[in-house]
Design a protein around this motif. Structure first.
Motif, mmCIF file in Angstrom:
data_model
loop_
_atom_site.group_PDB
_atom_site.id
_atom_site.type_symbol
_atom_site.label_atom_id
_atom_site.label_comp_id
_atom_site.label_asym_id
_atom_site.label_seq_id
_atom_site.Cartn_x
_atom_site.Cartn_y
_atom_site.Cartn_z
ATOM 1 N N LEU A 150 22.696 -5.050 33.307
ATOM 2 C CA LEU A 150 23.155 -6.371 33.710
ATOM 3 C C LEU A 150 24.560 -6.031 34.620
ATOM 4 C CD1 LEU A 150 23.050 -7.981 30.344
ATOM 5 C CD2 LEU A 150 21.167 -7.975 32.157
ATOM 6 N N LEU A 151 24.240 -6.421 36.041
ATOM 7 C CA LEU A 151 25.044 -6.227 36.904
ATOM 8 C C LEU A 151 25.670 -7.739 37.756
ATOM 9 C CD1 LEU A 151 24.118 -3.035 38.446
ATOM 10 C CD2 LEU A 151 25.739 -3.216 36.664
ATOM 11 N N GLN A 152 25.151 -8.862 37.060
ATOM 12 C CA GLN A 152 25.368 -9.973 38.026
ATOM 13 C C GLN A 152 26.715 -10.553 37.884
ATOM 14 O OE1 GLN A 152 23.505 -9.696 35.103
ATOM 15 N NE2 GLN A 152 23.694 -11.510 33.862
ATOM 16 N N GLY A 153 27.022 -11.495 38.528
ATOM 17 C CA GLY A 153 28.346 -12.037 38.440
ATOM 18 C C GLY A 153 29.539 -11.350 39.018
ATOM 19 N N GLY A 154 30.568 -12.210 38.804
ATOM 20 C CA GLY A 154 31.708 -11.613 39.817
ATOM 21 C C GLY A 154 31.513 -11.446 41.063
ATOM 22 N N THR A 155 32.288 -10.395 41.785
ATOM 23 C CA THR A 155 31.717 -9.955 43.070
ATOM 24 C C THR A 155 30.973 -8.684 43.129
ATOM 25 O OG1 THR A 155 34.163 -8.992 43.415
ATOM 26 C CG2 THR A 155 33.758 -11.079 44.026
ATOM 27 N N ASN A 156 30.467 -8.456 42.083
ATOM 28 C CA ASN A 156 29.478 -7.164 42.301
ATOM 29 C C ASN A 156 28.571 -7.527 43.451
ATOM 30 O OD1 ASN A 156 30.558 -6.209 39.877
ATOM 31 N ND2 ASN A 156 29.009 -6.862 38.555
ATOM 32 N N ALA A 157 28.344 -6.167 44.098
ATOM 33 C CA ALA A 157 27.459 -6.152 45.237
ATOM 34 C C ALA A 157 26.119 -6.374 44.903
ATOM 35 C CB ALA A 157 27.852 -4.882 46.180
ATOM 36 N N VAL A 158 25.286 -6.706 45.862
ATOM 37 C CA VAL A 158 23.644 -6.665 45.856
ATOM 38 C C VAL A 158 23.319 -5.434 46.281
ATOM 39 C CG1 VAL A 158 21.815 -7.813 46.872
ATOM 40 C CG2 VAL A 158 23.867 -9.283 46.568
ATOM 41 N N PRO A 159 22.497 -4.785 45.432
ATOM 42 C CA PRO A 159 21.542 -3.583 45.938
ATOM 43 C C PRO A 159 20.856 -3.718 47.433
ATOM 44 C CG PRO A 159 20.615 -4.425 44.051
ATOM 45 C CD PRO A 159 21.708 -5.311 44.203
ATOM 46 N N THR A 160 21.072 -2.577 47.735
ATOM 47 C CA THR A 160 20.420 -2.302 49.124
ATOM 48 C C THR A 160 19.638 -1.134 49.181
ATOM 49 O OG1 THR A 160 22.207 -1.221 50.272
ATOM 50 C CG2 THR A 160 22.097 -3.593 50.189
ATOM 51 N N GLY A 161 18.746 -0.977 50.394
ATOM 52 C CA GLY A 161 17.901 0.192 50.392
ATOM 53 C C GLY A 161 17.380 0.810 49.196
ATOM 54 N N ALA A 162 17.894 2.203 49.065
ATOM 55 C CA ALA A 162 17.508 2.868 47.945
ATOM 56 C C ALA A 162 17.751 2.411 46.560
ATOM 57 C CB ALA A 162 17.847 4.215 47.719
ATOM 58 N N GLY A 163 18.826 1.557 46.315
ATOM 59 C CA GLY A 163 19.106 0.843 45.220
ATOM 60 C C GLY A 163 18.039 -0.006 44.898
ATOM 61 N N LEU A 164 17.606 -0.891 46.000
ATOM 62 C CA LEU A 164 16.406 -1.912 45.614
ATOM 63 C C LEU A 164 15.271 -1.193 45.111
ATOM 64 C CD1 LEU A 164 16.686 -4.472 48.522
ATOM 65 C CD2 LEU A 164 17.391 -4.805 45.955
ATOM 66 N N THR A 165 15.038 -0.075 45.722
ATOM 67 C CA THR A 165 13.801 0.808 45.436
ATOM 68 C C THR A 165 13.989 1.262 43.804
ATOM 69 O OG1 THR A 165 13.612 1.708 47.483
ATOM 70 C CG2 THR A 165 12.429 2.831 46.035
ATOM 71 N N ALA A 166 15.079 1.787 43.487
ATOM 72 C CA ALA A 166 15.472 2.262 42.153
ATOM 73 C C ALA A 166 15.090 1.320 40.870
ATOM 74 C CB ALA A 166 16.812 2.856 42.005
ATOM 75 N N LYS A 167 15.814 -0.076 41.568
ATOM 76 C CA LYS A 167 15.825 -1.421 40.573
ATOM 77 C C LYS A 167 14.261 -1.630 40.299
ATOM 78 C CE LYS A 167 17.127 -6.174 40.568
ATOM 79 N NZ LYS A 167 17.611 -7.388 41.160
ATOM 80 N N ALA A 168 13.414 -1.675 41.574
ATOM 81 C CA ALA A 168 11.883 -1.845 41.343
ATOM 82 C C ALA A 168 11.330 -0.877 40.402
ATOM 83 C CB ALA A 168 11.120 -2.017 42.543
ATOM 84 N N ALA A 169 11.656 0.349 40.452
ATOM 85 C CA ALA A 169 10.858 1.380 39.714
ATOM 86 C C ALA A 169 11.381 1.291 38.249
ATOM 87 C CB ALA A 169 11.510 2.732 40.104
ATOM 88 N N LEU A 170 12.795 0.847 37.855
ATOM 89 C CA LEU A 170 12.971 0.703 36.678
ATOM 90 C C LEU A 170 12.259 -0.468 36.047
ATOM 91 C CD1 LEU A 170 16.949 1.282 37.202
ATOM 92 C CD2 LEU A 170 15.628 2.527 35.531
ATOM 93 N N ILE A 171 12.354 -1.532 36.507
ATOM 94 C CA ILE A 171 11.613 -2.643 36.178
ATOM 95 C C ILE A 171 10.260 -2.352 35.766
ATOM 96 C CG2 ILE A 171 10.673 -5.214 36.873
ATOM 97 C CD1 ILE A 171 13.653 -5.579 38.576
ATOM 98 N N ALA A 172 9.757 -1.502 36.836
ATOM 99 C CA ALA A 172 8.237 -1.238 36.464
ATOM 100 C C ALA A 172 8.050 -0.329 35.453
ATOM 101 C CB ALA A 172 7.695 -0.492 37.749
ATOM 102 N N ARG A 173 8.766 0.178 34.704
ATOM 103 C CA ARG A 173 9.073 1.164 33.726
ATOM 104 C C ARG A 173 9.621 0.481 32.449
ATOM 105 N NH1 ARG A 173 11.424 5.777 36.724
ATOM 106 N NH2 ARG A 173 13.202 5.303 35.364
ATOM 107 N N GLY A 174 9.620 -1.009 32.515
ATOM 108 C CA GLY A 174 9.961 -1.779 31.278
ATOM 109 C C GLY A 174 11.576 -2.345 31.131
ATOM 110 N N TRP A 175 12.330 -1.808 32.377
ATOM 111 C CA TRP A 175 13.623 -2.136 32.151
ATOM 112 C C TRP A 175 13.905 -3.540 32.484
ATOM 113 C CZ3 TRP A 175 18.215 0.997 31.767
ATOM 114 C CH2 TRP A 175 18.191 2.576 31.503
ATOM 115 N N THR A 176 15.123 -4.182 32.122
ATOM 116 C CA THR A 176 15.651 -5.238 32.525
ATOM 117 C C THR A 176 16.578 -5.152 33.538
ATOM 118 O OG1 THR A 176 14.905 -6.545 30.376
ATOM 119 C CG2 THR A 176 16.577 -7.597 31.888
ATOM 120 N N VAL A 177 16.632 -5.592 34.759
ATOM 121 C CA VAL A 177 17.574 -5.193 35.726
ATOM 122 C C VAL A 177 18.045 -6.461 36.446
ATOM 123 C CG1 VAL A 177 18.427 -4.001 37.403
ATOM 124 C CG2 VAL A 177 16.829 -2.955 36.045
ATOM 125 N N THR A 178 19.180 -7.111 36.005
ATOM 126 C CA THR A 178 19.959 -8.234 36.532
ATOM 127 C C THR A 178 20.965 -8.154 37.407
ATOM 128 O OG1 THR A 178 19.124 -9.439 34.912
ATOM 129 C CG2 THR A 178 20.476 -10.711 36.312
#
Length: 104
Positions: free
Chosen positions: A74-102
């Motif tokens: 859980l990384l939402q809220g505050g001024t936490n940055a939005v993931p980009t590039g390889a970060g977005l790719t990793a986020k999608a891969a984690l979600i595909a493996r059953g992770w909750t990523v916000t």
């Protein structure tokens, strides 16, 4: 490890610590390094901080590289940055493996 509303701007965790969860909500963290030795880490709650884009991307990439399933980031809220590039790719891969990523 739990540090909520502690008003800290930095945290250093020794690599020999065997973390399963990291809860650092509501602080002033601008970076958060997840070390390669933290392979048992399944829960990361860093809502409402000030994590920069490099930290958000690196965190997602490192956790994804562990190959684990069914965790929660859980990384939402505050001024936490939005993931980009390889970060977005990793986020999608984690979600595909059953992770909750916000993220923002």
């Amino acid at each position: 490890l739990r540090m909520i509303d502690s008003n800290v701007s930095a945290i250093n965790i020794p690599e020999e610590v065997n973390l399963r969860s990291l809860v650092v909500n509501n602080n002033f963290l601008t970076s958060l390094a997840i070390l390669a030795t933290f392979t048992n880490l399944l829960f990361i709650f860093a809502n409402d901080n000030e994590l920069d884009q490099q930290s958000v991307n690196s965190l997602l990439i490192m956790i994804e590289s562990f190959g684990t399933s069914n965790g929660q980031i859980l990384l939402q809220g505050g001024t936490n940055a939005v993931p980009t590039g390889a970060g977005l790719t990793a986020k999608a891969a984690l979600i595909a493996r059953g992770w909750t990523v916000t993220t923002n």
